[in-house]
Enzyme design. Structure first.
Site, PDB file in Angstrom:
ATOM      1  N   SER A  38       0.515  -1.454  -0.383  1.00 43.58           N
ATOM      2  CA  SER A  38      -0.131  -0.047  -0.436  1.00 43.58           C
ATOM      3  C   SER A  38       0.696   1.103  -0.069  1.00 43.58           C
ATOM      4  CB  SER A  38      -1.009   0.038   1.093  1.00 43.58           C
ATOM      5  OG  SER A  38      -1.699   1.305   1.037  1.00 43.58           O
TER       6      SER A  38
ATOM      7  N   ASP B 193     -10.834  -3.839  -5.080  1.00 43.69           N
ATOM      8  CA  ASP B 193      -9.590  -3.292  -4.283  1.00 43.69           C
ATOM      9  C   ASP B 193     -10.651  -1.489  -4.329  1.00 43.69           C
ATOM     10  OD1 ASP B 193      -7.896  -0.848  -2.822  1.00 43.69           O
ATOM     11  OD2 ASP B 193      -6.362  -2.663  -3.588  1.00 43.69           O
TER      12      ASP B 193
ATOM     13  N   HIS C  91      -8.903  -4.840  -1.196  1.00 39.82           N
ATOM     14  CA  HIS C  91      -6.833  -4.173  -0.468  1.00 39.82           C
ATOM     15  C   HIS C  91      -5.929  -5.069   0.279  1.00 39.82           C
ATOM     16  CE1 HIS C  91      -4.368  -0.281  -1.186  1.00 39.82           C
ATOM     17  NE2 HIS C  91      -4.453  -0.641   0.031  1.00 39.82           N
TER      18      HIS C  91
HETATM   19  C1  MLT Z   1      -1.280   6.123  -0.640  1.00 43.70           C
HETATM   20  O1  MLT Z   1      -1.989   6.944  -0.262  1.00 43.70           O
HETATM   21  O2  MLT Z   1      -0.028   5.992  -0.188  1.00 43.70           O
HETATM   22  C2  MLT Z   1      -1.908   5.532  -0.903  1.00 43.70           C
HETATM   23  O3  MLT Z   1      -3.379   5.891  -1.169  1.00 43.70           O
HETATM   24  C3  MLT Z   1      -1.913   3.799  -0.222  1.00 43.70           C
HETATM   25  C4  MLT Z   1      -2.614   4.442   1.163  1.00 43.70           C
HETATM   26  O4  MLT Z   1      -2.159   4.597   1.707  1.00 43.70           O
HETATM   27  O5  MLT Z   1      -4.082   4.219   1.318  1.00 43.70           O
END
Ligand code: MLT
Length: 210
Positions: free
Chosen positions: A108, A160, A192
């Protein structure tokens, strides 16, 4: 070699044949988050895991965001630059900087950070990366030739709610512009969160890595 000041976890290799792993956690995680995952993907690997130093209402991240999925490159680039400077020193300090021996494993926000490190700092000794649920945060191609010889596996979920399905192929294209070899799998049932297929795909990718 002086170790730069940055919260992190390091564990030396128990299996010298295993590649080293740079672990980059997701939003709200810590330097310990991905250790269990790493042990299942590459048992005995040397590990270096920094903690994100951006605080989003108590949740650690590697760079700020304006809202979920909304980014300002001017806020991201200085954070990636300071992380790259820490990594260059820490990888030397822990003798994890042998070319071709280190892969990033990011989830992520950590996967997005790994991609940004490849885009902006190709001189770091990364042989490639496993990007779990990555999205495009820096919409800029890697410099031609800068990622030649690197291999990147992108593992995303078709369900996701955070990462739209077209992001992984777009990100793969930005990395291929620099000469990286990319592999992409969109798991039809995954969101996700991770699913068992992510572990087997990552393990198999790292076993095949040169
Ligand atoms: C991010 O902000 O890097 C992406 O949206 C993934 C997350 O941290 O939720």
């Amino acid at each position: 070699m002086h170790l730069p000041d940055w919260p992190h976890y390091h564990r030396p290799a128990a299996d010298p044949a295993a590649p080293g792993l740079l672990l980059l956690h997701g939003t709200g995680g810590s330097e310990h988050d991905l250790v269990g995952l790493a042990d299942r993907i590459a048992p005995g690997a040397a590990l270096l895991a920094p903690r994100g130093r951006v605080n989003e209402q108590g949740a650690a991240r590697f760079f700020p965001r304006l809202a979920e999925g909304v980014f300002d490159p001017a806020q991201i680039i200085p954070r990636i630059d300071e992380l790259a400077a820490f990594l260059a020193g820490a990888l030397r300090h822990y003798q994890m900087d042998t070319p071709g021996r280190l892969f990033a494993l990011g989830f992520s926000n950590g996967a997005n950070t790994a991609a940004a490190l490849l885009q902006l700092h190709p001189a770091l000794p990364l042989a490639g990366a496993v990007l779990l649920r990555a999205m495009v945060v820096l919409d800029r191609p890697a410099a031609p030739g800068s990622l030649a010889g690197r291999s990147v596996l992108l593992l995303n979920g078709a369900r996701d709610p955070i990462v739209p399905p077209e992001h992984a192929p777009r990100l793969a294209g930005l990395l291929r512009a620099g000469g990286a070899a990319t592999e992409l799998a969109l798991h039809p049932e995954a969101g996700h969160g991770l699913v068992p297929g992510d572990l087997s795909a990552a393990r198999e990718f790292l076993q095949r890595a040169p």
